[in-house]
Scaffold this motif. Structure first.
Motif, PDB file in Angstrom:
ATOM      1  N   ALA A   3      -6.787 -12.818 -14.500  1.00 63.22           N
ATOM      2  CA  ALA A   3      -5.681 -13.667 -14.916  1.00 63.22           C
ATOM      3  C   ALA A   3      -4.376 -12.890 -14.999  1.00 63.22           C
ATOM      4  O   ALA A   3      -3.287 -13.479 -14.927  1.00 63.22           O
ATOM      5  CB  ALA A   3      -6.000 -14.310 -16.259  1.00 63.22           C
ATOM      6  N   ASP A   4      -4.447 -11.568 -15.157  1.00 60.07           N
ATOM      7  CA  ASP A   4      -3.247 -10.744 -15.273  1.00 60.07           C
ATOM      8  C   ASP A   4      -2.711 -10.299 -13.914  1.00 60.07           C
ATOM      9  O   ASP A   4      -1.656  -9.670 -13.851  1.00 60.07           O
ATOM     10  CB  ASP A   4      -3.544  -9.504 -16.115  1.00 60.07           C
ATOM     11  N   LEU A   5      -3.430 -10.581 -12.836  1.00 56.18           N
ATOM     12  CA  LEU A   5      -3.027 -10.124 -11.514  1.00 56.18           C
ATOM     13  C   LEU A   5      -2.163 -11.177 -10.822  1.00 56.18           C
ATOM     14  O   LEU A   5      -2.419 -12.378 -10.916  1.00 56.18           O
ATOM     15  CB  LEU A   5      -4.265  -9.829 -10.661  1.00 56.18           C
ATOM     16  N   SER A   6      -1.157 -10.715 -10.108  1.00 54.36           N
ATOM     17  CA  SER A   6      -0.266 -11.637  -9.406  1.00 54.36           C
ATOM     18  C   SER A   6      -0.966 -12.199  -8.181  1.00 54.36           C
ATOM     19  O   SER A   6      -1.896 -11.593  -7.632  1.00 54.36           O
ATOM     20  CB  SER A   6       1.002 -10.901  -8.979  1.00 54.36           C
ATOM     21  N   PRO A   7      -0.521 -13.372  -7.698  1.00 52.50           N
ATOM     22  CA  PRO A   7      -1.100 -13.935  -6.464  1.00 52.50           C
ATOM     23  C   PRO A   7      -1.035 -12.974  -5.290  1.00 52.50           C
ATOM     24  O   PRO A   7      -1.918 -12.975  -4.432  1.00 52.50           O
ATOM     25  CB  PRO A   7      -0.242 -15.181  -6.229  1.00 52.50           C
ATOM     26  N   ALA A   8      -0.010 -12.122  -5.251  1.00 55.99           N
ATOM     27  CA  ALA A   8       0.130 -11.167  -4.145  1.00 55.99           C
ATOM     28  C   ALA A   8      -1.021 -10.179  -4.104  1.00 55.99           C
ATOM     29  O   ALA A   8      -1.348  -9.643  -3.044  1.00 55.99           O
ATOM     30  CB  ALA A   8       1.456 -10.414  -4.259  1.00 55.99           C
ATOM     31  N   LEU A   9      -1.651  -9.923  -5.244  1.00 55.54           N
ATOM     32  CA  LEU A   9      -2.809  -9.031  -5.286  1.00 55.54           C
ATOM     33  C   LEU A   9      -4.099  -9.788  -5.020  1.00 55.54           C
ATOM     34  O   LEU A   9      -5.002  -9.287  -4.356  1.00 55.54           O
ATOM     35  CB  LEU A   9      -2.896  -8.327  -6.638  1.00 55.54           C
ATOM     36  N   VAL A 218       5.063  -1.576   5.767  1.00 55.87           N
ATOM     37  CA  VAL A 218       4.308  -1.999   4.585  1.00 55.87           C
ATOM     38  C   VAL A 218       3.898  -3.446   4.793  1.00 55.87           C
ATOM     39  O   VAL A 218       4.738  -4.309   5.061  1.00 55.87           O
ATOM     40  CB  VAL A 218       5.145  -1.852   3.293  1.00 55.87           C
ATOM     41  N   TYR A 219       2.582  -3.706   4.663  1.00 55.42           N
ATOM     42  CA  TYR A 219       2.042  -5.044   4.885  1.00 55.42           C
ATOM     43  C   TYR A 219       1.710  -5.767   3.587  1.00 55.42           C
ATOM     44  O   TYR A 219       1.488  -6.975   3.581  1.00 55.42           O
ATOM     45  CB  TYR A 219       0.771  -4.967   5.734  1.00 55.42           C
ATOM     46  N   GLY A 220       1.629  -5.036   2.501  1.00 56.32           N
ATOM     47  CA  GLY A 220       1.265  -5.606   1.217  1.00 56.32           C
ATOM     48  C   GLY A 220       1.281  -4.525   0.169  1.00 56.32           C
ATOM     49  O   GLY A 220       1.608  -3.361   0.453  1.00 56.32           O
ATOM     50  N   PRO A 221       0.933  -4.849  -1.069  1.00 63.38           N
ATOM     51  CA  PRO A 221       1.028  -3.870  -2.159  1.00 63.38           C
ATOM     52  C   PRO A 221       0.257  -2.585  -1.939  1.00 63.38           C
ATOM     53  O   PRO A 221       0.682  -1.521  -2.396  1.00 63.38           O
ATOM     54  CB  PRO A 221       0.473  -4.646  -3.359  1.00 63.38           C
ATOM     55  N   PHE A 222      -0.886  -2.636  -1.212  1.00 62.87           N
ATOM     56  CA  PHE A 222      -1.729  -1.456  -1.084  1.00 62.87           C
ATOM     57  C   PHE A 222      -2.096  -1.145   0.367  1.00 62.87           C
ATOM     58  O   PHE A 222      -3.092  -0.472   0.625  1.00 62.87           O
ATOM     59  CB  PHE A 222      -3.001  -1.624  -1.933  1.00 62.87           C
ATOM     60  N   THR A 223      -1.271  -1.613   1.305  1.00 64.42           N
ATOM     61  CA  THR A 223      -1.536  -1.368   2.724  1.00 64.42           C
ATOM     62  C   THR A 223      -0.232  -0.996   3.426  1.00 64.42           C
ATOM     63  O   THR A 223       0.772  -1.702   3.301  1.00 64.42           O
ATOM     64  CB  THR A 223      -2.134  -2.618   3.406  1.00 64.42           C
ATOM     65  N   ALA A 224      -0.270   0.118   4.158  1.00 62.59           N
ATOM     66  CA  ALA A 224       0.923   0.589   4.863  1.00 62.59           C
ATOM     67  C   ALA A 224       0.508   1.249   6.170  1.00 62.59           C
ATOM     68  O   ALA A 224      -0.678   1.485   6.419  1.00 62.59           O
ATOM     69  CB  ALA A 224       1.712   1.576   3.989  1.00 62.59           C
ATOM     70  N   ALA A 225       1.492   1.552   7.000  1.00 64.62           N
ATOM     71  CA  ALA A 225       1.204   2.187   8.293  1.00 64.62           C
ATOM     72  C   ALA A 225       2.332   3.122   8.679  1.00 64.62           C
ATOM     73  O   ALA A 225       3.491   2.943   8.278  1.00 64.62           O
ATOM     74  CB  ALA A 225       1.000   1.138   9.379  1.00 64.62           C
ATOM     75  N   LEU A 226       1.968   4.113   9.454  1.00 65.22           N
ATOM     76  CA  LEU A 226       2.921   4.998  10.124  1.00 65.22           C
ATOM     77  C   LEU A 226       2.699   4.852  11.622  1.00 65.22           C
ATOM     78  O   LEU A 226       1.570   4.966  12.099  1.00 65.22           O
ATOM     79  CB  LEU A 226       2.679   6.448   9.696  1.00 65.22           C
ATOM     80  N   ILE A 227       3.771   4.590  12.342  1.00 66.97           N
ATOM     81  CA  ILE A 227       3.716   4.559  13.800  1.00 66.97           C
ATOM     82  C   ILE A 227       4.449   5.802  14.293  1.00 66.97           C
ATOM     83  O   ILE A 227       5.638   5.982  14.014  1.00 66.97           O
ATOM     84  CB  ILE A 227       4.374   3.292  14.371  1.00 66.97           C
ATOM     85  N   LYS A 228       3.738   6.669  14.973  1.00 66.37           N
ATOM     86  CA  LYS A 228       4.327   7.919  15.456  1.00 66.37           C
ATOM     87  C   LYS A 228       4.381   7.893  16.973  1.00 66.37           C
ATOM     88  O   LYS A 228       3.388   7.622  17.642  1.00 66.37           O
ATOM     89  CB  LYS A 228       3.510   9.120  14.983  1.00 66.37           C
ATOM     90  N   ARG A 229       5.561   8.177  17.510  1.00 69.71           N
ATOM     91  CA  ARG A 229       5.763   8.106  18.956  1.00 69.71           C
ATOM     92  C   ARG A 229       6.339   9.420  19.461  1.00 69.71           C
ATOM     93  O   ARG A 229       7.224  10.013  18.832  1.00 69.71           O
ATOM     94  CB  ARG A 229       6.718   6.953  19.284  1.00 69.71           C
ATOM     95  N   ASN A 230       5.827   9.890  20.593  1.00 67.71           N
ATOM     96  CA  ASN A 230       6.374  11.060  21.276  1.00 67.71           C
ATOM     97  C   ASN A 230       7.397  10.576  22.295  1.00 67.71           C
ATOM     98  O   ASN A 230       7.035   9.897  23.261  1.00 67.71           O
ATOM     99  CB  ASN A 230       5.254  11.835  21.973  1.00 67.71           C
ATOM    100  N   PRO A 231       8.686  10.895  22.116  1.00 71.29           N
ATOM    101  CA  PRO A 231       9.713  10.374  23.021  1.00 71.29           C
ATOM    102  C   PRO A 231       9.631  10.938  24.430  1.00 71.29           C
ATOM    103  O   PRO A 231      10.244  10.392  25.359  1.00 71.29           O
ATOM    104  CB  PRO A 231      11.019  10.775  22.339  1.00 71.29           C
TER     105      PRO A 231
END
Length: 326
Positions: A3-9, A218-231
């Protein structure tokens, strides 16, 4: 707690367990301080609240038999939908009480991981799954047990200016610490930076120096990504971080790396490289004060190179996230 958690979680998918960790016996895990039991039947994977409604014994102490989860205390049997289908001590002519049910959660299995959602899932799969296409070699890394708040772990992942010091010789060089200004762009359900140029003496464990181009998402509170590219060529990878916030100060982190190069190369070197980075980060995130991530921007000093961290903190506030934050 729920009940204490937000809908986003509540609407997010969380990686709970490696598929290889779940065999013929139930396994207990934790999410937001809530004990959850995972088990496998011929119909797939299932997630229940780790509690038998009869006398409060963890269902994870039981066993799986004939596609049913059997409580170790009195032998109550639950099917994959959470319905109690047999109470051994109940005379056969009596009906099983309607209340005799286990609390169930959404559960899926993808990319070597078992995912759970304790509310109504926003999407049928985690938001970043469309990026894991068949053209990329996907490698699973972890899990990494960290005595740190989930938001601290995510923010560390998004922090480009620590690479030259915490990961010197691997992801950065302290002689080249400057981070040029960049913007953070907000789209529907996504935060994304402009490209950030970073000199890296050993960009991914292959011993090659280069100016890498970074984009953080960042896709959500606990999910993220790094996209690394070699130019200099078409080499690139997505590195996804997914955190299971077990308690406010204990987390389990999983990573997926999706690359478009060296697809036939053994994954061991890539995994070992990431293991090294995590151990270097561990020293920082397990010793930060305050332990919970401050959402009040006045509590710490911020620079322009911290724009992604600032945007992440603001999003947590907008999402109503209080778990793991101060």
């Amino acid at each position: 707690m729920t009940a204490d958690l937000s809908p986003a979680l509540l609407e997010q998918w969380y990686p709970a367990l490696l598929s290889s960790e779940l065999h013929d016996k139930p396994v207990s895990t934790m999410l937001f301080g809530k004990q959850i039991v995972l088990f496998r039947t011929s119909k797939g994977v299932h997630a229940f609240k780790d509690l038998c409604i009869h006398r409060g014994v963890p269902l994870s102490l039981g066993r799986v038999e004939n596609d049913e989860l059997v409580c170790a205390y009195h032998g109550w049997r639950y099917n994959g939908c959470g319905d109690c289908v047999k109470i051994p001590s109940l005379p056969v002519e009596r009906a099983i009480p309607d209340k005799a049910k286990a609390s169930t959660y959404s559960c899926i299995e993808r990319f070597g991981l078992i995912w759970i959602c304790i509310g109504s899932p926003k999407d049928s799969v985690p938001a970043f799954f469309p990026y894991l296409n068949e053209e990329l070699k996907v490698v699973l890394m972890g899990p990494y047990e960290l005595a740190a708040a989930g938001p601290r772990i995510v923010e560390n992942f998004l922090d480009v200016s620590h690479l030259m010091f915490v990961h010197e010789g691997l992801l950065g060089d302290s002689r080249f610490p400057e981070i040029r200004d960049y913007r953070v762009n907000e789209e529907v359900g996504l935060l994304r930076t402009d490209e950030i140029v970073v000199f890296q003496p050993d960009a991914d464990g292959r011993g090659t120096s280069m100016n890498s181009h970074y984009v953080y998402e960042v896709y959500g509170p606990f999910t993220a990504a790094l996209i690394k590219r070699n130019p200099d060529n078409d080499e690139m990878f997505h590195l996804f971080l997914m955190v299971l916030p077990m308690t406010e100060q204990k987390s389990r982190a999983f990573m997926l790396k999706a690359r478009n190069y060296d697809k036939e190369a053994p994954d061991d070197a890539f995994i070992a490289f990431q293991d090294t980075l995590i151990e270097q980060d561990r020293v920082m995130v397990e010793n930060q004060k305050p332990e919970l991530l401050p959402l009040d921007l006045q509590m710490e000093l911020h620079l322009k190179c911290d724009r992604m961290s600032i945007a992440y903190r603001q999003s947590l506030k907008d999402w109503g996230v209080t778990f793991g934050t101060a």
